[in-house]
Write a protein that holds these residues in place. Sequence first.
Motif, PDB file in Angstrom:
ATOM      1  N   ARG A  45       0.842  -1.197   0.000  1.00  0.00           N
ATOM      2  CA  ARG A  45       0.000   0.000   0.000  1.00  0.00           C
ATOM      3  C   ARG A  45       0.878   1.249   0.000  1.00  0.00           C
ATOM      4  O   ARG A  45       1.882   1.321   0.706  1.00  0.00           O
ATOM      5  CB  ARG A  45      -0.890  -0.035   1.246  1.00  0.00           C
ATOM      6  CG  ARG A  45      -1.808   1.123   1.397  1.00  0.00           C
ATOM      7  CD  ARG A  45      -2.831   0.940   2.510  1.00  0.00           C
ATOM      8  NE  ARG A  45      -2.280   0.366   3.719  1.00  0.00           N
ATOM      9  CZ  ARG A  45      -2.815  -0.681   4.351  1.00  0.00           C
ATOM     10  NH1 ARG A  45      -3.887  -1.270   3.904  1.00  0.00           N
ATOM     11  NH2 ARG A  45      -2.270  -1.131   5.458  1.00  0.00           N
ATOM     12  N   PHE A  46       0.471   2.238  -0.798  1.00  0.00           N
ATOM     13  CA  PHE A  46       1.058   3.572  -0.784  1.00  0.00           C
ATOM     14  C   PHE A  46      -0.001   4.522  -0.236  1.00  0.00           C
ATOM     15  O   PHE A  46      -1.148   4.496  -0.691  1.00  0.00           O
ATOM     16  CB  PHE A  46       1.469   4.031  -2.186  1.00  0.00           C
ATOM     17  CG  PHE A  46       2.623   3.274  -2.746  1.00  0.00           C
ATOM     18  CD1 PHE A  46       3.919   3.553  -2.338  1.00  0.00           C
ATOM     19  CD2 PHE A  46       2.424   2.267  -3.680  1.00  0.00           C
ATOM     20  CE1 PHE A  46       4.988   2.851  -2.850  1.00  0.00           C
ATOM     21  CE2 PHE A  46       3.489   1.558  -4.201  1.00  0.00           C
ATOM     22  CZ  PHE A  46       4.772   1.852  -3.781  1.00  0.00           C
ATOM     23  N   ALA A  59      -2.772  -2.897  -3.216  1.00  0.00           N
ATOM     24  CA  ALA A  59      -2.866  -4.106  -4.040  1.00  0.00           C
ATOM     25  C   ALA A  59      -2.720  -5.316  -3.125  1.00  0.00           C
ATOM     26  O   ALA A  59      -1.807  -5.374  -2.299  1.00  0.00           O
ATOM     27  CB  ALA A  59      -1.781  -4.110  -5.105  1.00  0.00           C
ATOM     28  N   ILE A  60      -3.637  -6.268  -3.285  1.00  0.00           N
ATOM     29  CA  ILE A  60      -3.653  -7.480  -2.463  1.00  0.00           C
ATOM     30  C   ILE A  60      -3.586  -8.685  -3.384  1.00  0.00           C
ATOM     31  O   ILE A  60      -4.363  -8.801  -4.322  1.00  0.00           O
ATOM     32  CB  ILE A  60      -4.945  -7.566  -1.621  1.00  0.00           C
ATOM     33  CG1 ILE A  60      -5.084  -6.340  -0.719  1.00  0.00           C
ATOM     34  CG2 ILE A  60      -4.975  -8.857  -0.806  1.00  0.00           C
ATOM     35  CD1 ILE A  60      -6.441  -6.217  -0.058  1.00  0.00           C
ATOM     36  N   MET A  84      -6.452  -7.889  -5.973  1.00  0.00           N
ATOM     37  CA  MET A  84      -7.392  -6.803  -5.735  1.00  0.00           C
ATOM     38  C   MET A  84      -6.659  -5.469  -5.794  1.00  0.00           C
ATOM     39  O   MET A  84      -5.710  -5.240  -5.037  1.00  0.00           O
ATOM     40  CB  MET A  84      -8.082  -7.018  -4.390  1.00  0.00           C
ATOM     41  CG  MET A  84      -8.934  -8.267  -4.374  1.00  0.00           C
ATOM     42  SD  MET A  84      -9.692  -8.633  -2.782  1.00  0.00           S
ATOM     43  CE  MET A  84      -8.474  -9.744  -2.089  1.00  0.00           C
ATOM     44  N   ILE A  85      -7.090  -4.606  -6.698  1.00  0.00           N
ATOM     45  CA  ILE A  85      -6.509  -3.274  -6.889  1.00  0.00           C
ATOM     46  C   ILE A  85      -7.524  -2.286  -6.316  1.00  0.00           C
ATOM     47  O   ILE A  85      -8.641  -2.171  -6.835  1.00  0.00           O
ATOM     48  CB  ILE A  85      -6.271  -2.984  -8.390  1.00  0.00           C
ATOM     49  CG1 ILE A  85      -5.597  -4.160  -9.093  1.00  0.00           C
ATOM     50  CG2 ILE A  85      -5.540  -1.671  -8.572  1.00  0.00           C
ATOM     51  CD1 ILE A  85      -4.225  -4.485  -8.648  1.00  0.00           C
ATOM     52  N   ILE A  86      -7.131  -1.563  -5.257  1.00  0.00           N
ATOM     53  CA  ILE A  86      -8.104  -0.814  -4.456  1.00  0.00           C
ATOM     54  C   ILE A  86      -7.631   0.625  -4.219  1.00  0.00           C
ATOM     55  O   ILE A  86      -6.458   0.870  -3.954  1.00  0.00           O
ATOM     56  CB  ILE A  86      -8.308  -1.514  -3.094  1.00  0.00           C
ATOM     57  CG1 ILE A  86      -8.765  -2.954  -3.298  1.00  0.00           C
ATOM     58  CG2 ILE A  86      -9.283  -0.745  -2.223  1.00  0.00           C
ATOM     59  CD1 ILE A  86      -8.670  -3.809  -2.053  1.00  0.00           C
ATOM     60  N   LEU A  87      -8.583   1.556  -4.262  1.00  0.00           N
ATOM     61  CA  LEU A  87      -8.355   2.934  -3.847  1.00  0.00           C
ATOM     62  C   LEU A  87      -9.103   3.118  -2.527  1.00  0.00           C
ATOM     63  O   LEU A  87     -10.322   2.912  -2.467  1.00  0.00           O
ATOM     64  CB  LEU A  87      -8.870   3.911  -4.905  1.00  0.00           C
ATOM     65  CG  LEU A  87      -8.541   5.375  -4.673  1.00  0.00           C
ATOM     66  CD1 LEU A  87      -7.030   5.615  -4.671  1.00  0.00           C
ATOM     67  CD2 LEU A  87      -9.205   6.230  -5.743  1.00  0.00           C
ATOM     68  N   GLY A 101     -12.556   1.222   1.042  1.00  0.00           N
ATOM     69  CA  GLY A 101     -12.147   1.436  -0.332  1.00  0.00           C
ATOM     70  C   GLY A 101     -12.907   0.555  -1.298  1.00  0.00           C
ATOM     71  O   GLY A 101     -13.682  -0.322  -0.908  1.00  0.00           O
ATOM     72  N   ALA A 102     -12.664   0.807  -2.575  1.00  0.00           N
ATOM     73  CA  ALA A 102     -13.293   0.037  -3.645  1.00  0.00           C
ATOM     74  C   ALA A 102     -12.313  -0.089  -4.793  1.00  0.00           C
ATOM     75  O   ALA A 102     -11.394   0.727  -4.940  1.00  0.00           O
ATOM     76  CB  ALA A 102     -14.583   0.705  -4.101  1.00  0.00           C
ATOM     77  N   GLY A 103     -12.519  -1.110  -5.601  1.00  0.00           N
ATOM     78  CA  GLY A 103     -11.641  -1.298  -6.748  1.00  0.00           C
ATOM     79  C   GLY A 103     -12.095  -2.456  -7.604  1.00  0.00           C
ATOM     80  O   GLY A 103     -13.283  -2.786  -7.655  1.00  0.00           O
ATOM     81  N   SER A 104     -11.130  -3.095  -8.254  1.00  0.00           N
ATOM     82  CA  SER A 104     -11.407  -4.204  -9.147  1.00  0.00           C
ATOM     83  C   SER A 104     -10.413  -5.326  -8.885  1.00  0.00           C
ATOM     84  O   SER A 104      -9.469  -5.161  -8.111  1.00  0.00           O
ATOM     85  CB  SER A 104     -11.334  -3.751 -10.599  1.00  0.00           C
ATOM     86  OG  SER A 104     -11.811  -4.762 -11.460  1.00  0.00           O
TER      87      SER A 104
END
Length: 193
Positions: A45-46, A59-60, A84-87, A101-104
């Motif tokens: 995570r950044f 990112a997970i 999992m790519i998340i903001l 957060g949410a992502g794809s």
Amino acid sequence: ELQFGVVHSLKLPLVIRQQGYADIRIKKADFYSEPLNDPPYWDWRFTKWFKKKSIEFEAIHHKFYLRNMPDEVQRFGISHGYNMIILNHGRQVGKYILRAGAGSALVHGESTIRGMVYPEGSGFDIYGYRLRGVVINLAAARQLRINERFFINTELKVNASIANIPVVNGHARVHILVFQFIAGPGFNWSVRE
């Protein structure tokens, strides 16, 4: 931050649809994970802080395998990543950090359904990866400070996701609800106020 951890998935529905065949429906798909086996579970995570609030890119790398396969399914899993790519938005509340957060999901499905093997790459190339699904992330963390720059992050999190994983002549509709405990080192580029 770079973290590793352990995970547990709840049993949720799985539907496999292939053109020309009846749907395969599993009411409670029993997915297991091997977070400490290669490739391991990881989370990086950044984060950019604005006083007590943050914006984060996370990112997970989660992986799972179907345990309760019906006769038509010889193999079904995602071992090179249910990535999992998340903001996220974070907020410091006392000694804790709460995140939402949410992502794809960037998925690398591996399956053999009715004897048909889905073509896949090795996992170290881009072949076989598909951007599929929606991910929701909720977490509560506590950072243990080593000094002004270094810390250890400990975190409980839950991810909910729905994705269409490609299979030969169709897709598998996967519902995921995964609980995770993660821990790992972090570094501050600048000292937080």
